[in-house]
Design a protein around this motif. Structure first.
Motif, PDB file in Angstrom:
ATOM      1  N   ILE A  92       0.831  -1.209   0.000  1.00 20.80           N
ATOM      2  CA  ILE A  92       0.000   0.000   0.000  1.00 20.80           C
ATOM      3  C   ILE A  92       0.864   1.256   0.000  1.00 20.80           C
ATOM      4  N   GLY A  93       2.072   1.159   0.549  1.00 18.61           N
ATOM      5  CA  GLY A  93       2.952   2.320   0.651  1.00 18.61           C
ATOM      6  C   GLY A  93       4.182   2.207  -0.232  1.00 18.61           C
ATOM      7  N   ASN A 136       2.106   5.559  -5.647  1.00 21.59           N
ATOM      8  CA  ASN A 136       1.734   4.757  -4.473  1.00 21.59           C
ATOM      9  C   ASN A 136       0.798   3.608  -4.829  1.00 21.59           C
ATOM     10  N   ILE A 190      -2.177   2.788  -3.961  1.00 20.45           N
ATOM     11  CA  ILE A 190      -3.593   3.042  -4.231  1.00 20.45           C
ATOM     12  C   ILE A 190      -3.799   3.548  -5.653  1.00 20.45           C
ATOM     13  N   GLU A 191      -2.936   4.482  -6.058  1.00 23.05           N
ATOM     14  CA  GLU A 191      -3.030   4.992  -7.426  1.00 23.05           C
ATOM     15  C   GLU A 191      -2.755   3.864  -8.417  1.00 23.05           C
ATOM     16  N   THR A 213      -0.284  -4.352   3.962  1.00 16.12           N
ATOM     17  CA  THR A 213      -0.045  -3.232   4.867  1.00 16.12           C
ATOM     18  C   THR A 213       0.829  -3.693   6.026  1.00 16.12           C
ATOM     19  N   ASP A 238      -3.908   1.489   9.279  1.00 14.84           N
ATOM     20  CA  ASP A 238      -3.459   2.355   8.198  1.00 14.84           C
ATOM     21  C   ASP A 238      -4.649   3.133   7.630  1.00 14.84           C
ATOM     22  N   GLU A 239      -4.527   4.444   7.623  1.00 21.05           N
ATOM     23  CA  GLU A 239      -5.614   5.296   7.126  1.00 21.05           C
ATOM     24  C   GLU A 239      -5.917   4.998   5.655  1.00 21.05           C
ATOM     25  N   ARG A 240      -4.902   4.496   4.975  1.00 24.06           N
ATOM     26  CA  ARG A 240      -5.057   4.337   3.532  1.00 24.06           C
ATOM     27  C   ARG A 240      -5.925   3.151   3.149  1.00 24.06           C
ATOM     28  N   ASP A 264      -9.035   4.431   1.515  1.00 24.65           N
ATOM     29  CA  ASP A 264      -8.846   4.902   0.143  1.00 24.65           C
ATOM     30  C   ASP A 264      -8.749   3.723  -0.815  1.00 24.65           C
ATOM     31  N   SER A 265      -8.100   2.662  -0.363  1.00 25.80           N
ATOM     32  CA  SER A 265      -7.948   1.527  -1.271  1.00 25.80           C
ATOM     33  C   SER A 265      -9.247   0.731  -1.393  1.00 25.80           C
TER      34      SER A 265
END
Lengths: 212, 212
Positions: A57-58, A63, A65-66, A84, A89-91, A94-95
């Motif tokens: 994810i990072g 990144n 997600i994109e 992750t 993880d905040e992301r 988004d994912s």
DNA sequence: AGAAAAACACCTCATTTGCGGCATTGTAGA
DNA sequence: TCTACAATGCCGCAAATGAGGTGTTTTTCT
């Protein structure tokens, strides 16, 4: 039954190779590519045509997600499982919106990784219960701070109709009251919610109710 | 460490007693009450003051979801795990919104039930990967049928501002263009979305975008 | 290079809406 | 019983909005 082609995108060499070995050791799975960056993966993904992508994810550069978004845009059928480090993880949210099919922790043991792959293939969404909890929480309207709770029953009813995009007249017809009464209620609603228009009110409704 | 008090609400005698036995056999857990209906449970829940409630989602009389709602209203700290027969039960979503903390299948084996109880106590949300998948799907905007996708970049931008409750003027100021231009864009947006007002447009935005 | 789409801007006119009042009736709580 | 609030309804006025035009410039695609 053929072997399932899996791709790994992960910048840490140790983790990447570790997971690759786990896959190759497993009957039915095969690591058909492993990349340290999203850019490299995107260049090759079409020719490999994998069934599953394990995506950090990072990622550095573009990144995860994109990267996920772009892959999903071009290849709808590919399954993407995010990797992750932390469960909080905040992301992850988004994912989820970007279309991730599941989540794994990088430290997860081999059997858990294989289980997760089996699950996504069967139409499930593997994720830890901690992540599931966070997802559920996002779903739930927070009644504590929901301003619309101070509205009367009738006012809530009118607000609901508003949220469907109805005009004063339409609401009046629906509730068998005069349009003037609807306007009266709206005045009170605006006061209680500290807004000055239909749109603002509707905006607040969805902010608190999230969905529906 | 004290034993965890658990209550079961389930109308099938066999299943109810079966789960009760699983609990009592497990060190650290104790079945402190089992009821065949929500009404009976609601009468006694306060005096028992359990830590966890296992609740059948399809109860006779007052259903499991309404029951869940009432319990959560009076006792915020109690954890409620729903019992379902099928994973694709439509009611799982209603119970998520009502505040369920996890899901179990009635046919789940004893170890899985105990795992789930441990998980909720640790702040997780136990559920099958199939249910998790369905939850994720609800989260995701369905881009296939998202009418707002035919809008131009600028139009989407203006629609986003609209969804925040801004007026023409405010949007104009935010985007450094004339209010008349905003009106122009809105006209096009209305045409493309087949709507006739801000409120209707905002309603559509949230319908497709679900959250955010 | 030329066509099409997008972004920008202005005008008019009818309608809707927001806001300020005001009044009646019923209901629930102090 | 008195009071507060909810729900109903109406009037007037100013501002915002929706719908119909028209036109220029910039960007995008062929």
């Amino acid at each position: 039954m053929e072997t399932i082609k899996v791709i790994i995108v992960e910048d840490d060499d140790l983790i990447r190779d570790g997971i690759a070995n786990i896959l190759d050791d497993q009957l039915g799975y095969q690591c058909s590519g492993s990349f340290p960056s999203g850019e490299l993966m995107l260049e090759n993904v079409k020719s490999i045509n994998p069934r599953i992508i394990l995506m950090d994810i990072g990622l550095p550069g573009i990144n995860g997600i994109e990267c996920l978004r772009q892959v999903k845009q071009n290849m709808q059928d590919v399954l993407v499982v995010m990797l992750t480090i932390f469960e909080d993880d905040e992301r992850v949210f988004d994912s989820i919106i970007a279309g991730a099919d599941g989540y794994l922790l990088k430290k997860d043991p081999a059997p858990k990784i294989i289980d997760a792959l089996n699950d996504v293939l069967n139409g499930g969404a593997p994720m830890s219960n901690q992540i599931a909890k966070r997802v559920l929480d996002k779903f739930r309207p927070n009644l504590e701070e929901d301003e619309t709770q101070i509205l009367s029953k009738r006012e809530k009813e009118i607000l609901d109709h508003l949220a469907k995009g109805f005009t004063h007249k339409q609401i009046a017809e629906n509730l068998f009251i005069s349009p003037e009464t609807v306007r009266g209620h709206l005045k009170n609603i605006y006061q209680k919610l500290h807004v000055h228009s239909k749109t603002e009110a509707v905006s607040k409704v969805f902010h608190y109710k999230k969905l529906r």
